[in-house]
Scaffold this motif. Sequence first.
Motif, PDB file in Angstrom:
ATOM      1  N   LEU A 204       9.163 -10.738  -7.824  1.00 53.94           N
ATOM      2  CA  LEU A 204       8.658 -10.638  -6.480  1.00 53.94           C
ATOM      3  C   LEU A 204       8.656  -9.282  -5.941  1.00 53.94           C
ATOM      4  CD1 LEU A 204       9.182 -14.245  -5.392  1.00 53.94           C
ATOM      5  CD2 LEU A 204       7.056 -13.082  -5.803  1.00 53.94           C
ATOM      6  N   PHE A 205      10.149  -8.896  -6.312  1.00 58.01           N
ATOM      7  CA  PHE A 205      10.666  -7.524  -5.822  1.00 58.01           C
ATOM      8  C   PHE A 205       9.557  -6.470  -6.036  1.00 58.01           C
ATOM      9  CE2 PHE A 205      12.755  -3.557  -5.720  1.00 58.01           C
ATOM     10  CZ  PHE A 205      13.350  -3.422  -4.429  1.00 58.01           C
ATOM     11  N   GLY A 206       9.230  -6.411  -7.341  1.00 58.69           N
ATOM     12  CA  GLY A 206       8.349  -5.310  -7.993  1.00 58.69           C
ATOM     13  C   GLY A 206       6.963  -5.407  -7.533  1.00 58.69           C
ATOM     14  N   ALA A 207       6.504  -6.574  -7.104  1.00 61.04           N
ATOM     15  CA  ALA A 207       5.158  -6.705  -6.594  1.00 61.04           C
ATOM     16  C   ALA A 207       5.174  -6.208  -5.048  1.00 61.04           C
ATOM     17  CB  ALA A 207       4.586  -7.844  -6.967  1.00 61.04           C
ATOM     18  N   ASP A 208       6.141  -6.973  -4.280  1.00 58.74           N
ATOM     19  CA  ASP A 208       5.949  -6.674  -2.940  1.00 58.74           C
ATOM     20  C   ASP A 208       6.482  -5.163  -2.564  1.00 58.74           C
ATOM     21  OD1 ASP A 208       5.178  -9.420  -2.917  1.00 58.74           O
ATOM     22  OD2 ASP A 208       7.151 -10.237  -2.152  1.00 58.74           O
ATOM     23  N   TYR A 209       7.433  -4.667  -3.112  1.00 57.53           N
ATOM     24  CA  TYR A 209       8.055  -3.615  -2.589  1.00 57.53           C
ATOM     25  C   TYR A 209       7.518  -2.173  -3.373  1.00 57.53           C
ATOM     26  CZ  TYR A 209      11.036  -6.568   0.323  1.00 57.53           C
ATOM     27  OH  TYR A 209      11.395  -7.248   0.874  1.00 57.53           O
ATOM     28  N   LEU A 210       7.108  -2.481  -4.489  1.00 55.10           N
ATOM     29  CA  LEU A 210       6.721  -1.177  -5.387  1.00 55.10           C
ATOM     30  C   LEU A 210       5.040  -1.244  -5.629  1.00 55.10           C
ATOM     31  CD1 LEU A 210       9.693  -1.073  -7.880  1.00 55.10           C
ATOM     32  CD2 LEU A 210       9.619   0.024  -5.735  1.00 55.10           C
ATOM     33  N   PHE A 211       4.396  -2.505  -5.460  1.00 57.01           N
ATOM     34  CA  PHE A 211       2.910  -2.194  -5.961  1.00 57.01           C
ATOM     35  C   PHE A 211       2.145  -3.069  -4.792  1.00 57.01           C
ATOM     36  CE2 PHE A 211       4.818  -1.251  -9.829  1.00 57.01           C
ATOM     37  CZ  PHE A 211       3.894  -0.415 -10.486  1.00 57.01           C
ATOM     38  N   ASP A 212       2.853  -2.982  -3.448  1.00 60.47           N
ATOM     39  CA  ASP A 212       2.021  -3.220  -2.343  1.00 60.47           C
ATOM     40  C   ASP A 212       1.458  -4.754  -2.493  1.00 60.47           C
ATOM     41  OD1 ASP A 212       1.012  -3.030   0.289  1.00 60.47           O
ATOM     42  OD2 ASP A 212      -0.961  -2.459  -0.370  1.00 60.47           O
ATOM     43  N   GLY A 213       2.168  -5.891  -3.063  1.00 59.49           N
ATOM     44  CA  GLY A 213       1.900  -7.099  -3.023  1.00 59.49           C
ATOM     45  C   GLY A 213       1.112  -7.429  -4.513  1.00 59.49           C
ATOM     46  N   HIS A 214       0.492  -6.366  -5.279  1.00 56.74           N
ATOM     47  CA  HIS A 214      -0.251  -6.791  -6.361  1.00 56.74           C
ATOM     48  C   HIS A 214       0.491  -7.199  -7.668  1.00 56.74           C
ATOM     49  CE1 HIS A 214      -3.146  -5.998  -9.589  1.00 56.74           C
ATOM     50  NE2 HIS A 214      -3.866  -5.793  -8.805  1.00 56.74           N
ATOM     51  N   VAL A 215      -0.137  -8.215  -8.102  1.00 57.08           N
ATOM     52  CA  VAL A 215       0.618  -9.076  -9.250  1.00 57.08           C
ATOM     53  C   VAL A 215       1.108  -8.168 -10.566  1.00 57.08           C
ATOM     54  CG1 VAL A 215      -1.608  -9.479 -10.510  1.00 57.08           C
ATOM     55  CG2 VAL A 215       0.419 -11.034 -10.711  1.00 57.08           C
ATOM     56  N   VAL A 216       0.332  -6.952 -10.443  1.00 59.72           N
ATOM     57  CA  VAL A 216       0.774  -6.143 -11.967  1.00 59.72           C
ATOM     58  C   VAL A 216       2.393  -5.732 -11.636  1.00 59.72           C
ATOM     59  CG1 VAL A 216       0.298  -3.726 -10.750  1.00 59.72           C
ATOM     60  CG2 VAL A 216       0.097  -4.245 -13.363  1.00 59.72           C
TER      61      VAL A 216
END
Length: 332
Positions: A204-216
């Motif tokens: 979730l940190f990777g998606a929310d903070y680094l990829f603007d919420g995108h699942v990748v």
Amino acid sequence: MFPVSLILGIAVSAPKSELSKGNTMLNFLNQVRKPTLDLPVEERRKMWFKPFMQSYLVVFIGYMTMYLIRKNFNVAQNDMIDTYGLSMTDLGLIGLGFSITYGIGKTVVSYFADGKNTKQFLPFMLILSALCMLGFSASMGAGGASLYMMIAFYGLSGFFQSTGGPSSYSTITKWTPRSRRGTYLGMWNLSHNVGGAGAAGVALFGADYLFDGHVVGMFVFPSIIALIVGFIGLRYGSDSPEAYGLGTAEELFCEEASEEDRGAEENEMTKREIFVEYVLKNKVIWLLCFANIFLYIVRIGIDQWSTVYAYKELHLSKDVAISGFTLFEVGA
């Protein structure tokens, strides 16, 4: 099923003539065995703890990190459905690919790893698995080609992860006396639950903070962490106190060699003979295998589908569904 030295802490090694063979490109996976230092056993025992803890932490943290790039798929399933329109069947096929290759690798890769530096195997396989998950991230999409690529990359990741547990068992077994081995193995066994519980937060940190919420981001960020942990893990520790000239764990802690070890040594048994004699003919191993089948049907069923079921069928929020998945690991 695994080779005998990778099962339940039974430390049986193949003859040294076999251990010297190997691909020169993978020399870092070969065992290192130095002549025992000309020191009293009491002095060598005092030198045991630091290299043991380095090796122990590598297999503990390494296996924990494997779960960050395994269980992130479970956490990401609802977002994959919403973003790419994947069906339950699609998700099931991706998970099935992992399970099949993981099962095959348990025997194939672990058989190859037996008799080598199993401590090195774990971070090396972690690196390969992380690269596969980066490929998985790049292949994510809605088309049939994307689905096949995701199945292939996730399946390859499972194949590379398959030897994580056996390599850890083997390493800890070689380092510890039988009187304390169960304690160290039990503590190590927390690693996959810590990794499973932490997978949601990392994803979730990777998606929310680094990829603007995108699942990748749920796959890229954990994969980068795994690469870093893998390369660091290759630098520290080894699979046995013999690599430091300390002698075997039995010598250090004044224990007799196990009956299996003595039998393999005296009879100069090959790896195949060890496998047949101590695994295929072992009724207890077969009993444990069949018991595990039924245990894992329940475990993997809950583990794989709990987040989707909670979100789609129980109409709970994604956050609550993921919290339930995390608590399952915490309880374990």
